[in-house]
Design a protein around this motif. Structure first.
Motif, short mmCIF file in Angstrom:
data_model
loop_
_atom_site.label_atom_id
_atom_site.label_comp_id
_atom_site.label_asym_id
_atom_site.label_seq_id
_atom_site.Cartn_x
_atom_site.Cartn_y
_atom_site.Cartn_z
N GLN A 1 0.82 -1.21 0.00
CA GLN A 1 0.00 0.00 0.00
C GLN A 1 0.86 1.26 0.00
N ARG A 2 1.98 1.23 0.69
CA ARG A 2 2.88 2.39 0.64
C ARG A 2 3.46 2.60 -0.75
N ARG A 3 3.75 1.53 -1.46
CA ARG A 3 4.23 1.68 -2.84
C ARG A 3 3.14 2.28 -3.72
N GLN A 4 1.90 1.85 -3.51
CA GLN A 4 0.81 2.46 -4.26
C GLN A 4 0.67 3.94 -3.93
N LEU A 5 0.80 4.28 -2.66
CA LEU A 5 0.72 5.67 -2.25
C LEU A 5 1.85 6.49 -2.85
N ASP A 6 3.05 5.95 -2.88
CA ASP A 6 4.17 6.67 -3.49
C ASP A 6 3.92 6.95 -4.96
N GLN A 7 3.35 5.98 -5.67
CA GLN A 7 3.04 6.18 -7.09
C GLN A 7 1.91 7.19 -7.26
N TRP A 8 0.97 7.19 -6.37
CA TRP A 8 -0.13 8.16 -6.38
C TRP A 8 0.40 9.57 -6.18
N ARG A 9 1.31 9.73 -5.22
CA ARG A 9 1.92 11.04 -4.99
C ARG A 9 2.72 11.51 -6.20
N ALA A 10 3.46 10.57 -6.79
CA ALA A 10 4.38 10.95 -7.85
C ALA A 10 3.67 11.31 -9.15
N GLY A 11 2.62 10.57 -9.49
CA GLY A 11 2.01 10.79 -10.79
C GLY A 11 0.53 11.10 -10.78
N GLY A 12 -0.16 10.79 -9.69
CA GLY A 12 -1.58 11.05 -9.61
C GLY A 12 -2.41 10.27 -10.62
N ARG A 13 -1.90 9.13 -11.07
CA ARG A 13 -2.61 8.34 -12.07
C ARG A 13 -3.74 7.56 -11.40
N ILE A 14 -4.86 7.48 -12.07
CA ILE A 14 -6.06 6.92 -11.48
C ILE A 14 -5.87 5.45 -11.08
N GLU A 15 -5.02 4.70 -11.78
CA GLU A 15 -4.83 3.30 -11.42
C GLU A 15 -4.10 3.14 -10.09
N HIS A 16 -3.49 4.21 -9.59
CA HIS A 16 -2.83 4.17 -8.28
C HIS A 16 -3.67 4.87 -7.21
N SER A 17 -4.88 5.24 -7.56
CA SER A 17 -5.76 5.93 -6.62
C SER A 17 -6.11 5.05 -5.44
N PRO A 18 -6.33 5.66 -4.27
CA PRO A 18 -6.80 4.89 -3.11
C PRO A 18 -8.20 4.33 -3.26
N LEU A 19 -8.89 4.64 -4.36
CA LEU A 19 -10.22 4.08 -4.61
C LEU A 19 -10.27 2.57 -4.38
N LEU A 20 -9.19 1.90 -4.73
CA LEU A 20 -9.15 0.44 -4.63
C LEU A 20 -8.28 -0.02 -3.47
N TRP A 21 -7.01 0.36 -3.46
CA TRP A 21 -6.10 -0.27 -2.52
C TRP A 21 -6.35 0.16 -1.07
N ALA A 22 -6.89 1.36 -0.85
CA ALA A 22 -7.12 1.79 0.53
C ALA A 22 -8.35 1.13 1.13
N ALA A 23 -9.15 0.45 0.32
CA ALA A 23 -10.30 -0.28 0.85
C ALA A 23 -9.87 -1.51 1.63
N LEU A 24 -8.68 -2.03 1.36
CA LEU A 24 -8.23 -3.28 1.98
C LEU A 24 -7.75 -3.06 3.40
N THR A 25 -8.14 -3.93 4.29
CA THR A 25 -7.64 -3.89 5.66
C THR A 25 -7.51 -5.31 6.19
N CYS A 26 -6.53 -5.52 7.07
CA CYS A 26 -6.36 -6.81 7.73
C CYS A 26 -7.05 -6.76 9.09
N ILE A 27 -8.04 -7.62 9.27
CA ILE A 27 -8.78 -7.67 10.53
C ILE A 27 -8.25 -8.85 11.34
N VAL A 28 -7.85 -8.59 12.56
CA VAL A 28 -7.25 -9.61 13.42
C VAL A 28 -8.08 -9.74 14.68
N ARG A 29 -7.97 -10.89 15.31
CA ARG A 29 -8.73 -11.11 16.54
C ARG A 29 -7.84 -10.82 17.75
#
Length: 418
Positions: A390-418
């Motif tokens: 996710q940090r790599r996706q964020l770095d690409q989003w910062r650098a180029g602002g391309r829609i395929e690196h948008s948080p629309l998709l990757w920021a939806a993911l979360t790890c749920i632990v007990r």
């Protein structure tokens, strides 16, 4: 590690405690009206159901452009995040390295992607995920049957080497281009997905048994009975990529959320049929056949979850938004999972990126997310591994602002632990 807990009581209240080599604690709160306004601002920008809801997110939503997205998450951080906790995180990082944050959200703020909060409060773009690895903690009342809490994630190879793959199953009565149709596209057309299955085949046992990777996609035989039999034989992982239908939060029935397999209408279950298909509900996973017959069996016996489960589908982790969380993610934890990777909101498919944002067909953001989750679940530390992606996706989003690196998709993911 820092454990963060949030509670709704008019205002939003936060407490945190440091453990495992670090010491300290703290509290914070945010005024209720400010929290509600911030949540409404975020909800207005997230992908919605249907074509129009997704089109709005791509064409005018704040998560589709870097500048608007940054402003949104600066505002959210100003309302929700205590600067004192950021200072403590920096101090711990300087001595012990990047810490793990286990965050237990209240229902009101469960949809917030905490990773994206711009926590410096100035014009710089330091996000919370730049400073910590973040896992979402399931409600404290949730326990595996017959077990006690355990902070240690087991060795993924401890019980069985089998990986159960449910990849874009065909839902009876729905064409590939319908609302419950294909999410991954034509089987065999995506080299990255074929490589994923090939890696799993080379590494050990894959269920269902397939001769070629393409045979793992769009199958018609992956119903709840098949899934139960596969899980009862033992597995170290389950990955589901397909459709989840959420339950309305205002209804308060998180157990009504459903997962779509290849089950026909005559399949035994508690969800109502949809056309010629009966979905598998969280209520089924929790209660099994106990409410349906005198000799019924609990859900944890019918569908025992392996240590790691991935549910890559629309709002598969949405049960945390309910006052009583009994949805798919928490059902998997109740049935034995130690970690569930799920999503906070409706996911755009790669096809949506192609059609609504003009992304070339060779670029498949959903595939990248599936591959990233698969790799994380093979790693000894899946939370850190997924956070690094996710940090790599964020770095690409910062650098180029391309829609395929948008948080629309990757920021939806979360790890749920007990």
């Amino acid at each position: 590690m820092v454990q963060v807990r949030l509670a709704d009581a008019g205002d939003l209240h936060m407490t945190w405690t440091w453990t495992r080599g670090a010491q300290g604690f703290g509290t914070g709160h945010a005024p209720g009206p400010d929290v509600d306004e911030a949540i409404r601002a975020l909800a207005a920008e997230l992908p919605g159901g249907g074509t129009e809801g997704m089109r709005r997110a791509f064409e005018s939503g704040a998560l589709a452009t870097y500048e608007k997205e940054h402003r949104l998450f600066r505002m959210l951080a100003e309302v929700l995040w205590p600067p004192g906790l950021t200072d403590q995180i920096r101090q711990v990082s300087a001595h012990l390295g990047r810490p793990l944050m286990r965050l237990q959200p209240s229902p009101r703020v469960a949809q917030i992607p905490w990773e994206l909060l711009a926590v410096d409060g100035d014009d710089s773009d330091v996000r919370l995920i730049d400073l910590v690895d973040i896992a979402t903690t399931a409600p404290a009342s949730l326990r595996r049957p017959g077990t006690t809490p355990n902070n240690q994630d087991p060795d993924p190879d401890s019980d069985s080497d089998a990986v159960v793959l449910v990849l874009d199953p065909r839902v009876p009565g729905f064409r590939a281009d319908s609302p419950l149709g294909s999410v991954l596209g034509q089987p065999g057309s995506d080299p990255a997905l074929l490589s994923l299955v090939r890696r799993r085949l080379d590494a050990g046992t894959v269920v269902p048994s397939v001769a070629t990777p393409a045979e793992a996609f769009r199958r018609t035989d992956l119903d709840r009975d098949w899934l139960g039999e596969a899980l009862r034989k033992g597995a170290r992982r389950l990955m589901y990529v397909g459709h989840v239908s959420g339950a309305p939060v205002e209804g308060g029935q998180s157990e009504d959320v459903t997962l779509h397999l290849c089950c026909g209408p005559r399949t035994t279950g508690m969800a109502e049929p949809v056309r010629t298909h009966r979905p598998l509900s969280a209520k089924d996973l929790l209660l099994g056949t106990l409410p349906l017959r005198a000799d019924g069996v609990p859900g944890a016996h019918l569908w025992p979850a392996p240590p790691r489960v991935a549910l890559i589908a629309c709002e598969s982790g949405g049960d945390l938004r309910f006052a009583e969380s009994f949805g798919l993610a928490t059902a998997m934890i109740h049935n034995g999972a130690h970690l569930v990777t799920a999503t906070r909101w409706v996911l755009p498919t790669s096809f949506a990126f192609h059609r609504l944002a003009g992304v070339p067909e060779s670029v498949r953001p959903l595939t990248e997310a599936v591959v990233a989750v698969d790799a994380a679940h093979e790693d000894q530390d899946p939370v850190r591994h997924l956070g690094a992606w996710q940090r790599r996706q964020l770095d690409q989003w910062r650098a180029g602002g391309r829609i395929e690196h948008s948080p629309l998709l990757w920021a939806a993911l979360t790890c749920i632990v007990r």
